[in-house]
Design a protein around this motif. Sequence first.
Motif, short mmCIF file in Angstrom:
data_model
loop_
_atom_site.label_atom_id
_atom_site.label_comp_id
_atom_site.label_asym_id
_atom_site.label_seq_id
_atom_site.Cartn_x
_atom_site.Cartn_y
_atom_site.Cartn_z
N ASN A 50 0.79 -1.32 0.02
CA ASN A 50 0.18 0.07 -0.11
C ASN A 50 0.73 1.18 -0.12
O ASN A 50 0.25 2.29 0.46
N GLU A 51 1.94 1.09 -0.61
CA GLU A 51 3.11 2.15 -0.59
C GLU A 51 2.49 3.37 -1.32
O GLU A 51 2.53 4.73 -1.11
N VAL A 52 1.70 3.05 -2.52
CA VAL A 52 1.35 4.29 -2.94
C VAL A 52 0.05 5.06 -2.42
O VAL A 52 0.19 6.35 -2.35
N ALA A 53 -0.80 4.31 -1.76
CA ALA A 53 -1.68 5.13 -0.97
C ALA A 53 -0.91 5.48 0.42
O ALA A 53 -1.61 6.87 0.65
N ALA A 54 0.07 5.13 0.78
CA ALA A 54 0.79 6.08 1.90
C ALA A 54 1.38 7.29 1.37
O ALA A 54 1.12 8.20 1.95
N ASN A 134 4.52 2.77 6.64
CA ASN A 134 5.05 3.26 5.34
C ASN A 134 4.78 4.66 5.12
O ASN A 134 5.69 5.52 4.91
N ALA A 135 3.56 5.37 5.63
CA ALA A 135 3.43 6.44 5.65
C ALA A 135 4.15 7.49 6.56
O ALA A 135 4.89 8.48 6.15
N SER A 136 4.21 6.87 7.74
CA SER A 136 5.28 7.90 8.70
C SER A 136 6.73 7.67 8.13
O SER A 136 7.31 8.73 8.39
N SER A 137 7.13 6.60 7.81
CA SER A 137 8.40 6.47 7.66
C SER A 137 8.74 7.48 6.08
O SER A 137 9.85 8.32 6.16
#
Length: 458
Positions: A50-54, A134-137
Motif C-alpha cells: 500500500n505504498e502508493v496509498a501511503a 509506510n506513511a510515517s517512514s
Amino acid sequence: MDYSEKRALILEGQMKKVIWVLSVPVMINNFIQTIYNLTDTFFVGRIGGNEVAAIQLVWPINFMVMAFGIGMSIAASALISQYIGADRHEKARLVSGQVVSLLLVMGVMLSLIGYGLSGYIVKWMGATGSLYDNASSYLSIIFLGMPALFLLQAFNGIKQGQGDTISPMVVGASAVVLNMILDPIFIFKFQMGISGAAIATVIAQTIFALYAVSTLFIKDKGIKITIKELKWDMKIINKIISVGLPSSIGQATTAFGFAILNVFLISFGEVTLTAFAIGNRINSLIMMPAMGIGSALATVVGQNLGADNKKRAKEAVRTSAALATIILVTSGLIMWPFAQKIVEAFAIQEAIIQSSTEYLRILIMAVPLMGVFQVLIGTFQGSGHTISAMILMMGRLWGIRIPMVFALSHWSGFNPSSVWYAMYTSNLIICLIGYGIYLTGNWQNQIIKNKPQVSVDL
C-alpha cells in the motif's frame, strides 16, 4: 540571452515574444515534473503493497509545509522584479540574499518539527498497520529534505524575478533525472522500499539545491550575492513575510481544501471520487500552458511596475489572457471528440469511464475560465498584491466550491453530475470576482519604495 538583455526584452520587447520566451521553460519544467510523478508512482507501485496509498495520504501535509516556501519565493520574485524594473539592482541583491537566509532557517525549523511529529501526524490522519508504518517512514524522511527544498524555492523566486525561467528548468529537470535514476537503486537494489523512494528524492533535491544556490554567488549568472547579503536585515525579512504570507496561506488552504473536498465527494460514491481524480489528472496536463503563461506574466508585470510602466503591465495581462485562451480553447476542441478514449487510458470500469468522460467535457468547457484564473493569479502575485491572489485561491474553494458540493451532497434529487457543474460555476464566479478586483487598478501600485538611487552594475 544575458541578464541585461532579458531585462531589456521584458521592459521593451514585443509582448508576445516576451511571454513565450519566459513561459515555455516553465511549461517544459511542469511537464517534466508531471512525468516524474508518474514514474515515481510506477516504481513505488511495483513494491506490491500500500505504498502508493501511503504517499497519497501524506501528500497534502507535505504540500501544506511546502506552501510556506512557495509563498516566500513568490514574495521574493515580486520584490526582485520590481527593483530590477526600477533599476535598483543593489536592493534586488539584498532581497535575494535575505530570502536565501530566511528559507534556509524556515526549512531547518520545519524539518526538525516535522521529523519529530511525523508519526503523530500520520496517526491523526487515521492510518494504522502497514499503512501507518509506510506513511510515517516516508513523511519523516521527506521532512529531512525540507531545507534543500526551501533553498530550491528561494533559487526559483530569485531567478523568476530576474526573468530567468531557463535556470530553474535546468535545475528542476536535472534533479528529476537524478531522482528517477536513484529511485530503482534505493527501492529495489538496496531493498529499502518506500523509504528508498524518499531517500532518493532528498538526495536529488539536496545536490541540486546546493548547486543552484552556489550559482547565485557567481558574477556571470545574473544577480550576484555575497555573504554580506545573507546577514539578516529584519526590515527586508518582514517585507518578504508580509508579501509572502498571503500566498502561503492561499497555497496551504487550497491543499487542505482539496482534502476536505474529497470527503464530501465520497458521499456521492467511489465512482464520483475516482472520476474526479482522473479528470483532474488529465486537466493538469491541459492547464500546463496557462500555468506557464501565468508564471511568466508575474515577472513581466513586476518589472514593468517597477519601471513605472503601468500601460505595458496592462498590455502584458491582456496579451497573456489572449494567448492562454487561444491555446486552451484549441486544446479543448481537439480533445472533445476523444474525451472518452482519453479517459479509457486511466479506467476500465464502465461507470467510472462514463462519469469521468462527463467531468472531463465539463472541464474542457471551463478551460477558458481556468486560463483567466491563472492570468489573474499571475497578475496579483507579480505585482506583489498577494492578498488579492489569496482571496481568489481561497474563495474559489472555500467560499464557493466546497459549500456548493456540501449542499448538493445533502440535497435529495441531485445526482453526481451536479457536482461537475458546481466545479464549473465556482470557476465562473471567482473569475468574475477576480476581474472586478483587477478593474479597481490597485494591483498597479508598487510594493517597493521607489526612491531615486544610483544604479549599480551587475
